[in-house]
Every structure is written in structure tokens, then in C-alpha cells.
Motif scaffolding. Structure first.
Motif, PDB file in Angstrom:
ATOM      1  N   GLY A 124       0.786  -1.224   0.000  1.00 18.22           N
ATOM      2  CA  GLY A 124       0.000   0.000   0.000  1.00 18.22           C
ATOM      3  C   GLY A 124       0.819   1.275   0.000  1.00 18.22           C
ATOM      4  O   GLY A 124       0.420   2.275   0.585  1.00 18.22           O
ATOM      5  N   ILE A 125       1.972   1.267  -0.643  1.00 19.45           N
ATOM      6  CA  ILE A 125       2.823   2.457  -0.690  1.00 19.45           C
ATOM      7  C   ILE A 125       2.369   3.325  -1.857  1.00 19.45           C
ATOM      8  O   ILE A 125       2.237   2.863  -2.985  1.00 19.45           O
ATOM      9  CB  ILE A 125       4.307   2.064  -0.817  1.00 19.45           C
ATOM     10  N   ASP A 126       2.124   4.592  -1.560  1.00 14.02           N
ATOM     11  CA  ASP A 126       1.600   5.495  -2.576  1.00 14.02           C
ATOM     12  C   ASP A 126       2.145   6.896  -2.345  1.00 14.02           C
ATOM     13  O   ASP A 126       2.516   7.251  -1.224  1.00 14.02           O
ATOM     14  CB  ASP A 126       0.068   5.518  -2.503  1.00 14.02           C
ATOM     15  N   MET A 127       2.173   7.679  -3.386  1.00 13.79           N
ATOM     16  CA  MET A 127       2.594   9.071  -3.300  1.00 13.79           C
ATOM     17  C   MET A 127       1.343   9.940  -3.315  1.00 13.79           C
ATOM     18  O   MET A 127       0.527   9.837  -4.229  1.00 13.79           O
ATOM     19  CB  MET A 127       3.483   9.426  -4.494  1.00 13.79           C
ATOM     20  N   ALA A 128       1.182  10.780  -2.304  1.00 16.12           N
ATOM     21  CA  ALA A 128       0.033  11.676  -2.225  1.00 16.12           C
ATOM     22  C   ALA A 128       0.257  12.916  -3.080  1.00 16.12           C
ATOM     23  O   ALA A 128       1.371  13.177  -3.548  1.00 16.12           O
ATOM     24  CB  ALA A 128      -0.211  12.064  -0.767  1.00 16.12           C
ATOM     25  N   ASP A 129      -0.797  13.681  -3.275  1.00  8.69           N
ATOM     26  CA  ASP A 129      -0.718  14.889  -4.099  1.00  8.69           C
ATOM     27  C   ASP A 129       0.309  15.896  -3.588  1.00  8.69           C
ATOM     28  O   ASP A 129       0.883  16.650  -4.361  1.00  8.69           O
ATOM     29  CB  ASP A 129      -2.087  15.568  -4.192  1.00  8.69           C
ATOM     30  N   ASP A 144       1.086 -13.827   9.135  1.00 11.91           N
ATOM     31  CA  ASP A 144       1.256 -13.061  10.370  1.00 11.91           C
ATOM     32  C   ASP A 144       2.254 -11.926  10.240  1.00 11.91           C
ATOM     33  O   ASP A 144       2.321 -11.057  11.099  1.00 11.91           O
ATOM     34  CB  ASP A 144       1.714 -13.988  11.508  1.00 11.91           C
ATOM     35  N   HIS A 145       3.036 -11.916   9.145  1.00 15.61           N
ATOM     36  CA  HIS A 145       4.136 -10.959   9.067  1.00 15.61           C
ATOM     37  C   HIS A 145       4.542 -10.719   7.616  1.00 15.61           C
ATOM     38  O   HIS A 145       4.725 -11.670   6.860  1.00 15.61           O
ATOM     39  CB  HIS A 145       5.333 -11.545   9.851  1.00 15.61           C
ATOM     40  N   ILE A 146       4.642  -9.457   7.217  1.00 13.80           N
ATOM     41  CA  ILE A 146       5.251  -9.102   5.943  1.00 13.80           C
ATOM     42  C   ILE A 146       6.203  -7.938   6.199  1.00 13.80           C
ATOM     43  O   ILE A 146       5.990  -7.148   7.126  1.00 13.80           O
ATOM     44  CB  ILE A 146       4.225  -8.729   4.842  1.00 13.80           C
ATOM     45  N   ALA A 147       7.272  -7.847   5.424  1.00 11.17           N
ATOM     46  CA  ALA A 147       8.245  -6.773   5.626  1.00 11.17           C
ATOM     47  C   ALA A 147       8.879  -6.408   4.296  1.00 11.17           C
ATOM     48  O   ALA A 147       9.029  -7.241   3.404  1.00 11.17           O
ATOM     49  CB  ALA A 147       9.321  -7.201   6.615  1.00 11.17           C
ATOM     50  N   LEU A 148       9.235  -5.137   4.190  1.00  8.13           N
ATOM     51  CA  LEU A 148       9.904  -4.604   3.017  1.00  8.13           C
ATOM     52  C   LEU A 148      10.967  -3.644   3.522  1.00  8.13           C
ATOM     53  O   LEU A 148      10.674  -2.770   4.337  1.00  8.13           O
ATOM     54  CB  LEU A 148       8.881  -3.873   2.144  1.00  8.13           C
ATOM     55  N   THR A 149      12.199  -3.819   3.081  1.00  8.79           N
ATOM     56  CA  THR A 149      13.280  -2.970   3.596  1.00  8.79           C
ATOM     57  C   THR A 149      13.921  -2.164   2.475  1.00  8.79           C
ATOM     58  O   THR A 149      13.927  -2.579   1.315  1.00  8.79           O
ATOM     59  CB  THR A 149      14.372  -3.808   4.291  1.00  8.79           C
ATOM     60  N   GLY A 150      14.452  -1.002   2.856  1.00  6.01           N
ATOM     61  CA  GLY A 150      15.210  -0.179   1.933  1.00  6.01           C
ATOM     62  C   GLY A 150      14.391   0.496   0.849  1.00  6.01           C
ATOM     63  O   GLY A 150      14.911   0.741  -0.243  1.00  6.01           O
ATOM     64  N   VAL A 151      13.139   0.819   1.140  1.00 10.74           N
ATOM     65  CA  VAL A 151      12.317   1.511   0.148  1.00 10.74           C
ATOM     66  C   VAL A 151      12.820   2.954   0.028  1.00 10.74           C
ATOM     67  O   VAL A 151      12.989   3.642   1.033  1.00 10.74           O
ATOM     68  CB  VAL A 151      10.820   1.513   0.565  1.00 10.74           C
ATOM     69  N   ARG A 152      13.056   3.400  -1.192  1.00 10.80           N
ATOM     70  CA  ARG A 152      13.516   4.780  -1.422  1.00 10.80           C
ATOM     71  C   ARG A 152      12.495   5.488  -2.296  1.00 10.80           C
ATOM     72  O   ARG A 152      12.256   5.088  -3.429  1.00 10.80           O
ATOM     73  CB  ARG A 152      14.882   4.789  -2.088  1.00 10.80           C
ATOM     74  N   LEU A 153      11.890   6.523  -1.734  1.00  5.02           N
ATOM     75  CA  LEU A 153      10.849   7.257  -2.441  1.00  5.02           C
ATOM     76  C   LEU A 153      10.756   8.665  -1.875  1.00  5.02           C
ATOM     77  O   LEU A 153      10.807   8.841  -0.647  1.00  5.02           O
ATOM     78  CB  LEU A 153       9.505   6.518  -2.285  1.00  5.02           C
ATOM     79  N   ALA A 154      10.651   9.644  -2.709  1.00  7.20           N
ATOM     80  CA  ALA A 154      10.476  11.055  -2.319  1.00  7.20           C
ATOM     81  C   ALA A 154      11.584  11.543  -1.385  1.00  7.20           C
ATOM     82  O   ALA A 154      11.326  12.286  -0.445  1.00  7.20           O
ATOM     83  CB  ALA A 154       9.111  11.264  -1.682  1.00  7.20           C
ATOM     84  N   GLY A 155      12.794  11.094  -1.633  1.00  9.83           N
ATOM     85  CA  GLY A 155      13.909  11.539  -0.798  1.00  9.83           C
ATOM     86  C   GLY A 155      13.996  10.843   0.541  1.00  9.83           C
ATOM     87  O   GLY A 155      14.837  11.185   1.378  1.00  9.83           O
ATOM     88  N   LEU A 156      13.152   9.875   0.778  1.00 10.19           N
ATOM     89  CA  LEU A 156      13.145   9.115   2.032  1.00 10.19           C
ATOM     90  C   LEU A 156      13.609   7.696   1.775  1.00 10.19           C
ATOM     91  O   LEU A 156      13.385   7.143   0.701  1.00 10.19           O
ATOM     92  CB  LEU A 156      11.734   9.066   2.626  1.00 10.19           C
TER      93      LEU A 156
END
Length: 196
Positions: A124-129, A144-156
Motif C-alpha cells: 500500500g505504498i503510494d505518493m500523495a498529491d 502473520d508478518h510481511i516486511a519490506l526494507t530499503g524503500v527509497r521514495l520522495a527523498g526518504l
């Protein structure tokens, strides 16, 4: 947004989710199995399968429309593909773990569509207006568990972990931001806040 009205969109999704028409054990059929034009020799467009990018795009659209159960039903049929890439062609069968062998499009960019569906649909990663980043994962049933590491988006750069016990935890710049299961974490370069 749907071009169709709600009743027509609901009917279309019901038809898509009919295992006698479109759902296979390992994907979705590009044409209903009952259609007179169904062509066993045309894997990607004639029925027995679909282009690699097609089913993930349908899942992504279902997540975006809030049809989480339907999205998960199709995504579960695609999970096996992660073990096969990048050495698969542009289209796969829906009823068996196989692909169209007579294609010049081996190892094409469409394979990235499944990763996109997991990042933007499942997590559910999205960029807002306003260019803030919204994180609103959908924890699948039976997981019971999901994970995502090192996401780079919008300078974060951030990590996402979602569990039944803790809900959603986003770690950004050494800071942990939590939201209950089903909630959203909104990040901007200046602030991070929870939106319930």
C-alpha cells in the motif's frame, strides 16, 4: 477510478473471480475459458494464460479499488513466479507452471510488474498529491508478518513491517512510526504522522 458504474464494476469483478472462467491455479486466463474465441495456441491473448504484466496489474487495480480479498485471491496464484524470474518469457500459462516458449521476448521488463504490485498494492505504498508517502499495507489472510526494507521514495529511505500483533511499523531515519493494522502511516521529508 472505474469508468463503469458500481453495479457494472461489481459484475465485472464477479465474472473475473469465477474459477470456471478466468482463474487458473497459477494465474489468470486472458480470455474466458468458455469464450468461443478461446485459442489454446495463443497463450498471452487467446486465453490459456496472459502476459506476465497483466495479472499483477489486475491485482494492483483491485487493491487500489479496496477489493483486497479479490486482489489476494489472484496474488496467491502468482507467488510461485518469484522463483522463476528472470528467466521466463513475456507470457505464462494460467493452469500450469509454464510459459510461451516461442517468443523473442525472453527476460523482458514486464517481470518487474509483479514487484510493483507487491510494493504498491500489497504494501500500500503510494505518493500523495503533496508528495508525502502513504504506507497502508494489506496483511494477507493466513499471514502473520510481511516486511519490506530499503524503500527509497520522495527523498526518504524507509522500512515497512506489518504484523498481526503490532500492526504497521515504518522505520525512517532511525525513528519508528506505528499504526494499527489497517491504518496508514504518512511520511513527508519534514514530518511523519499517523492517519487512522
Amino acid at each position: 477510478d472505474w469508468v463503469l458504474d458500481k453495479d457494472a464494476a461489481d459484475a465485472l469483478v464477479r465474472h473475473l473471480m469465477d474459477s470456471r472462467a478466468f482463474l487458473g491455479d497459477y494465474g489468470i486466463h486472458s480470455l474466458a475459458k468458455t469464450d468461443v474465441a478461446y485459442d489454446e495456441n495463443d497463450v498471452d491473448n487467446g486465453g490459456p494464460g496472459a502476459c506476465v504484466s497483466f495479472a499483477p496489474a489486475v491485482v494492483d487495480r483491485l487493491y487500489a479499488d479496496g477489493r483486497v480479498d479479490e486482489a489476494e485471491t489472484i496474488l496467491r496464484r502468482l507467488a510461485w513466479l518469484g522463483e522463476c524470474f528472470p528467466y521466463w518469457g513475456d507470457s505464462q500459462y494460467a493452469d500450469r507452471k509454464d510459459y510461451r516458449h516461442d517468443t523473442p521476448l525472453q527476460l523482458n521488463i514486464e517481470g518487474g510488474c509483479l514487484a510493483q504490485t507487491i510494493i504498491f498494492g500489497l504494501f500500500g505504498i503510494d505518493m500523495a498529491d503533496d508528495f508525502s508517502v502513504v504506507v497502508a499495507p494489506h496483511l494477507p489472510k493466513g499471514t502473520d508478518h510481511i516486511a519490506l526494507t530499503g524503500v527509497r521514495l520522495a527523498g526518504l529511505t524507509f522500512d515497512v513491517c506489518c504484523t498481526r500483533a503490532e500492526g504497521t511499523v515504518v522505520t525512517v531515519g532511525g525513528r519508528r512510526i506505528s499504526a494499527p493494522l489497517g491504518g496508514k502511516v504518512v511520511l513527508s521529508p519534514r514530518t511523519a504522522k499517523i492517519v487512522k
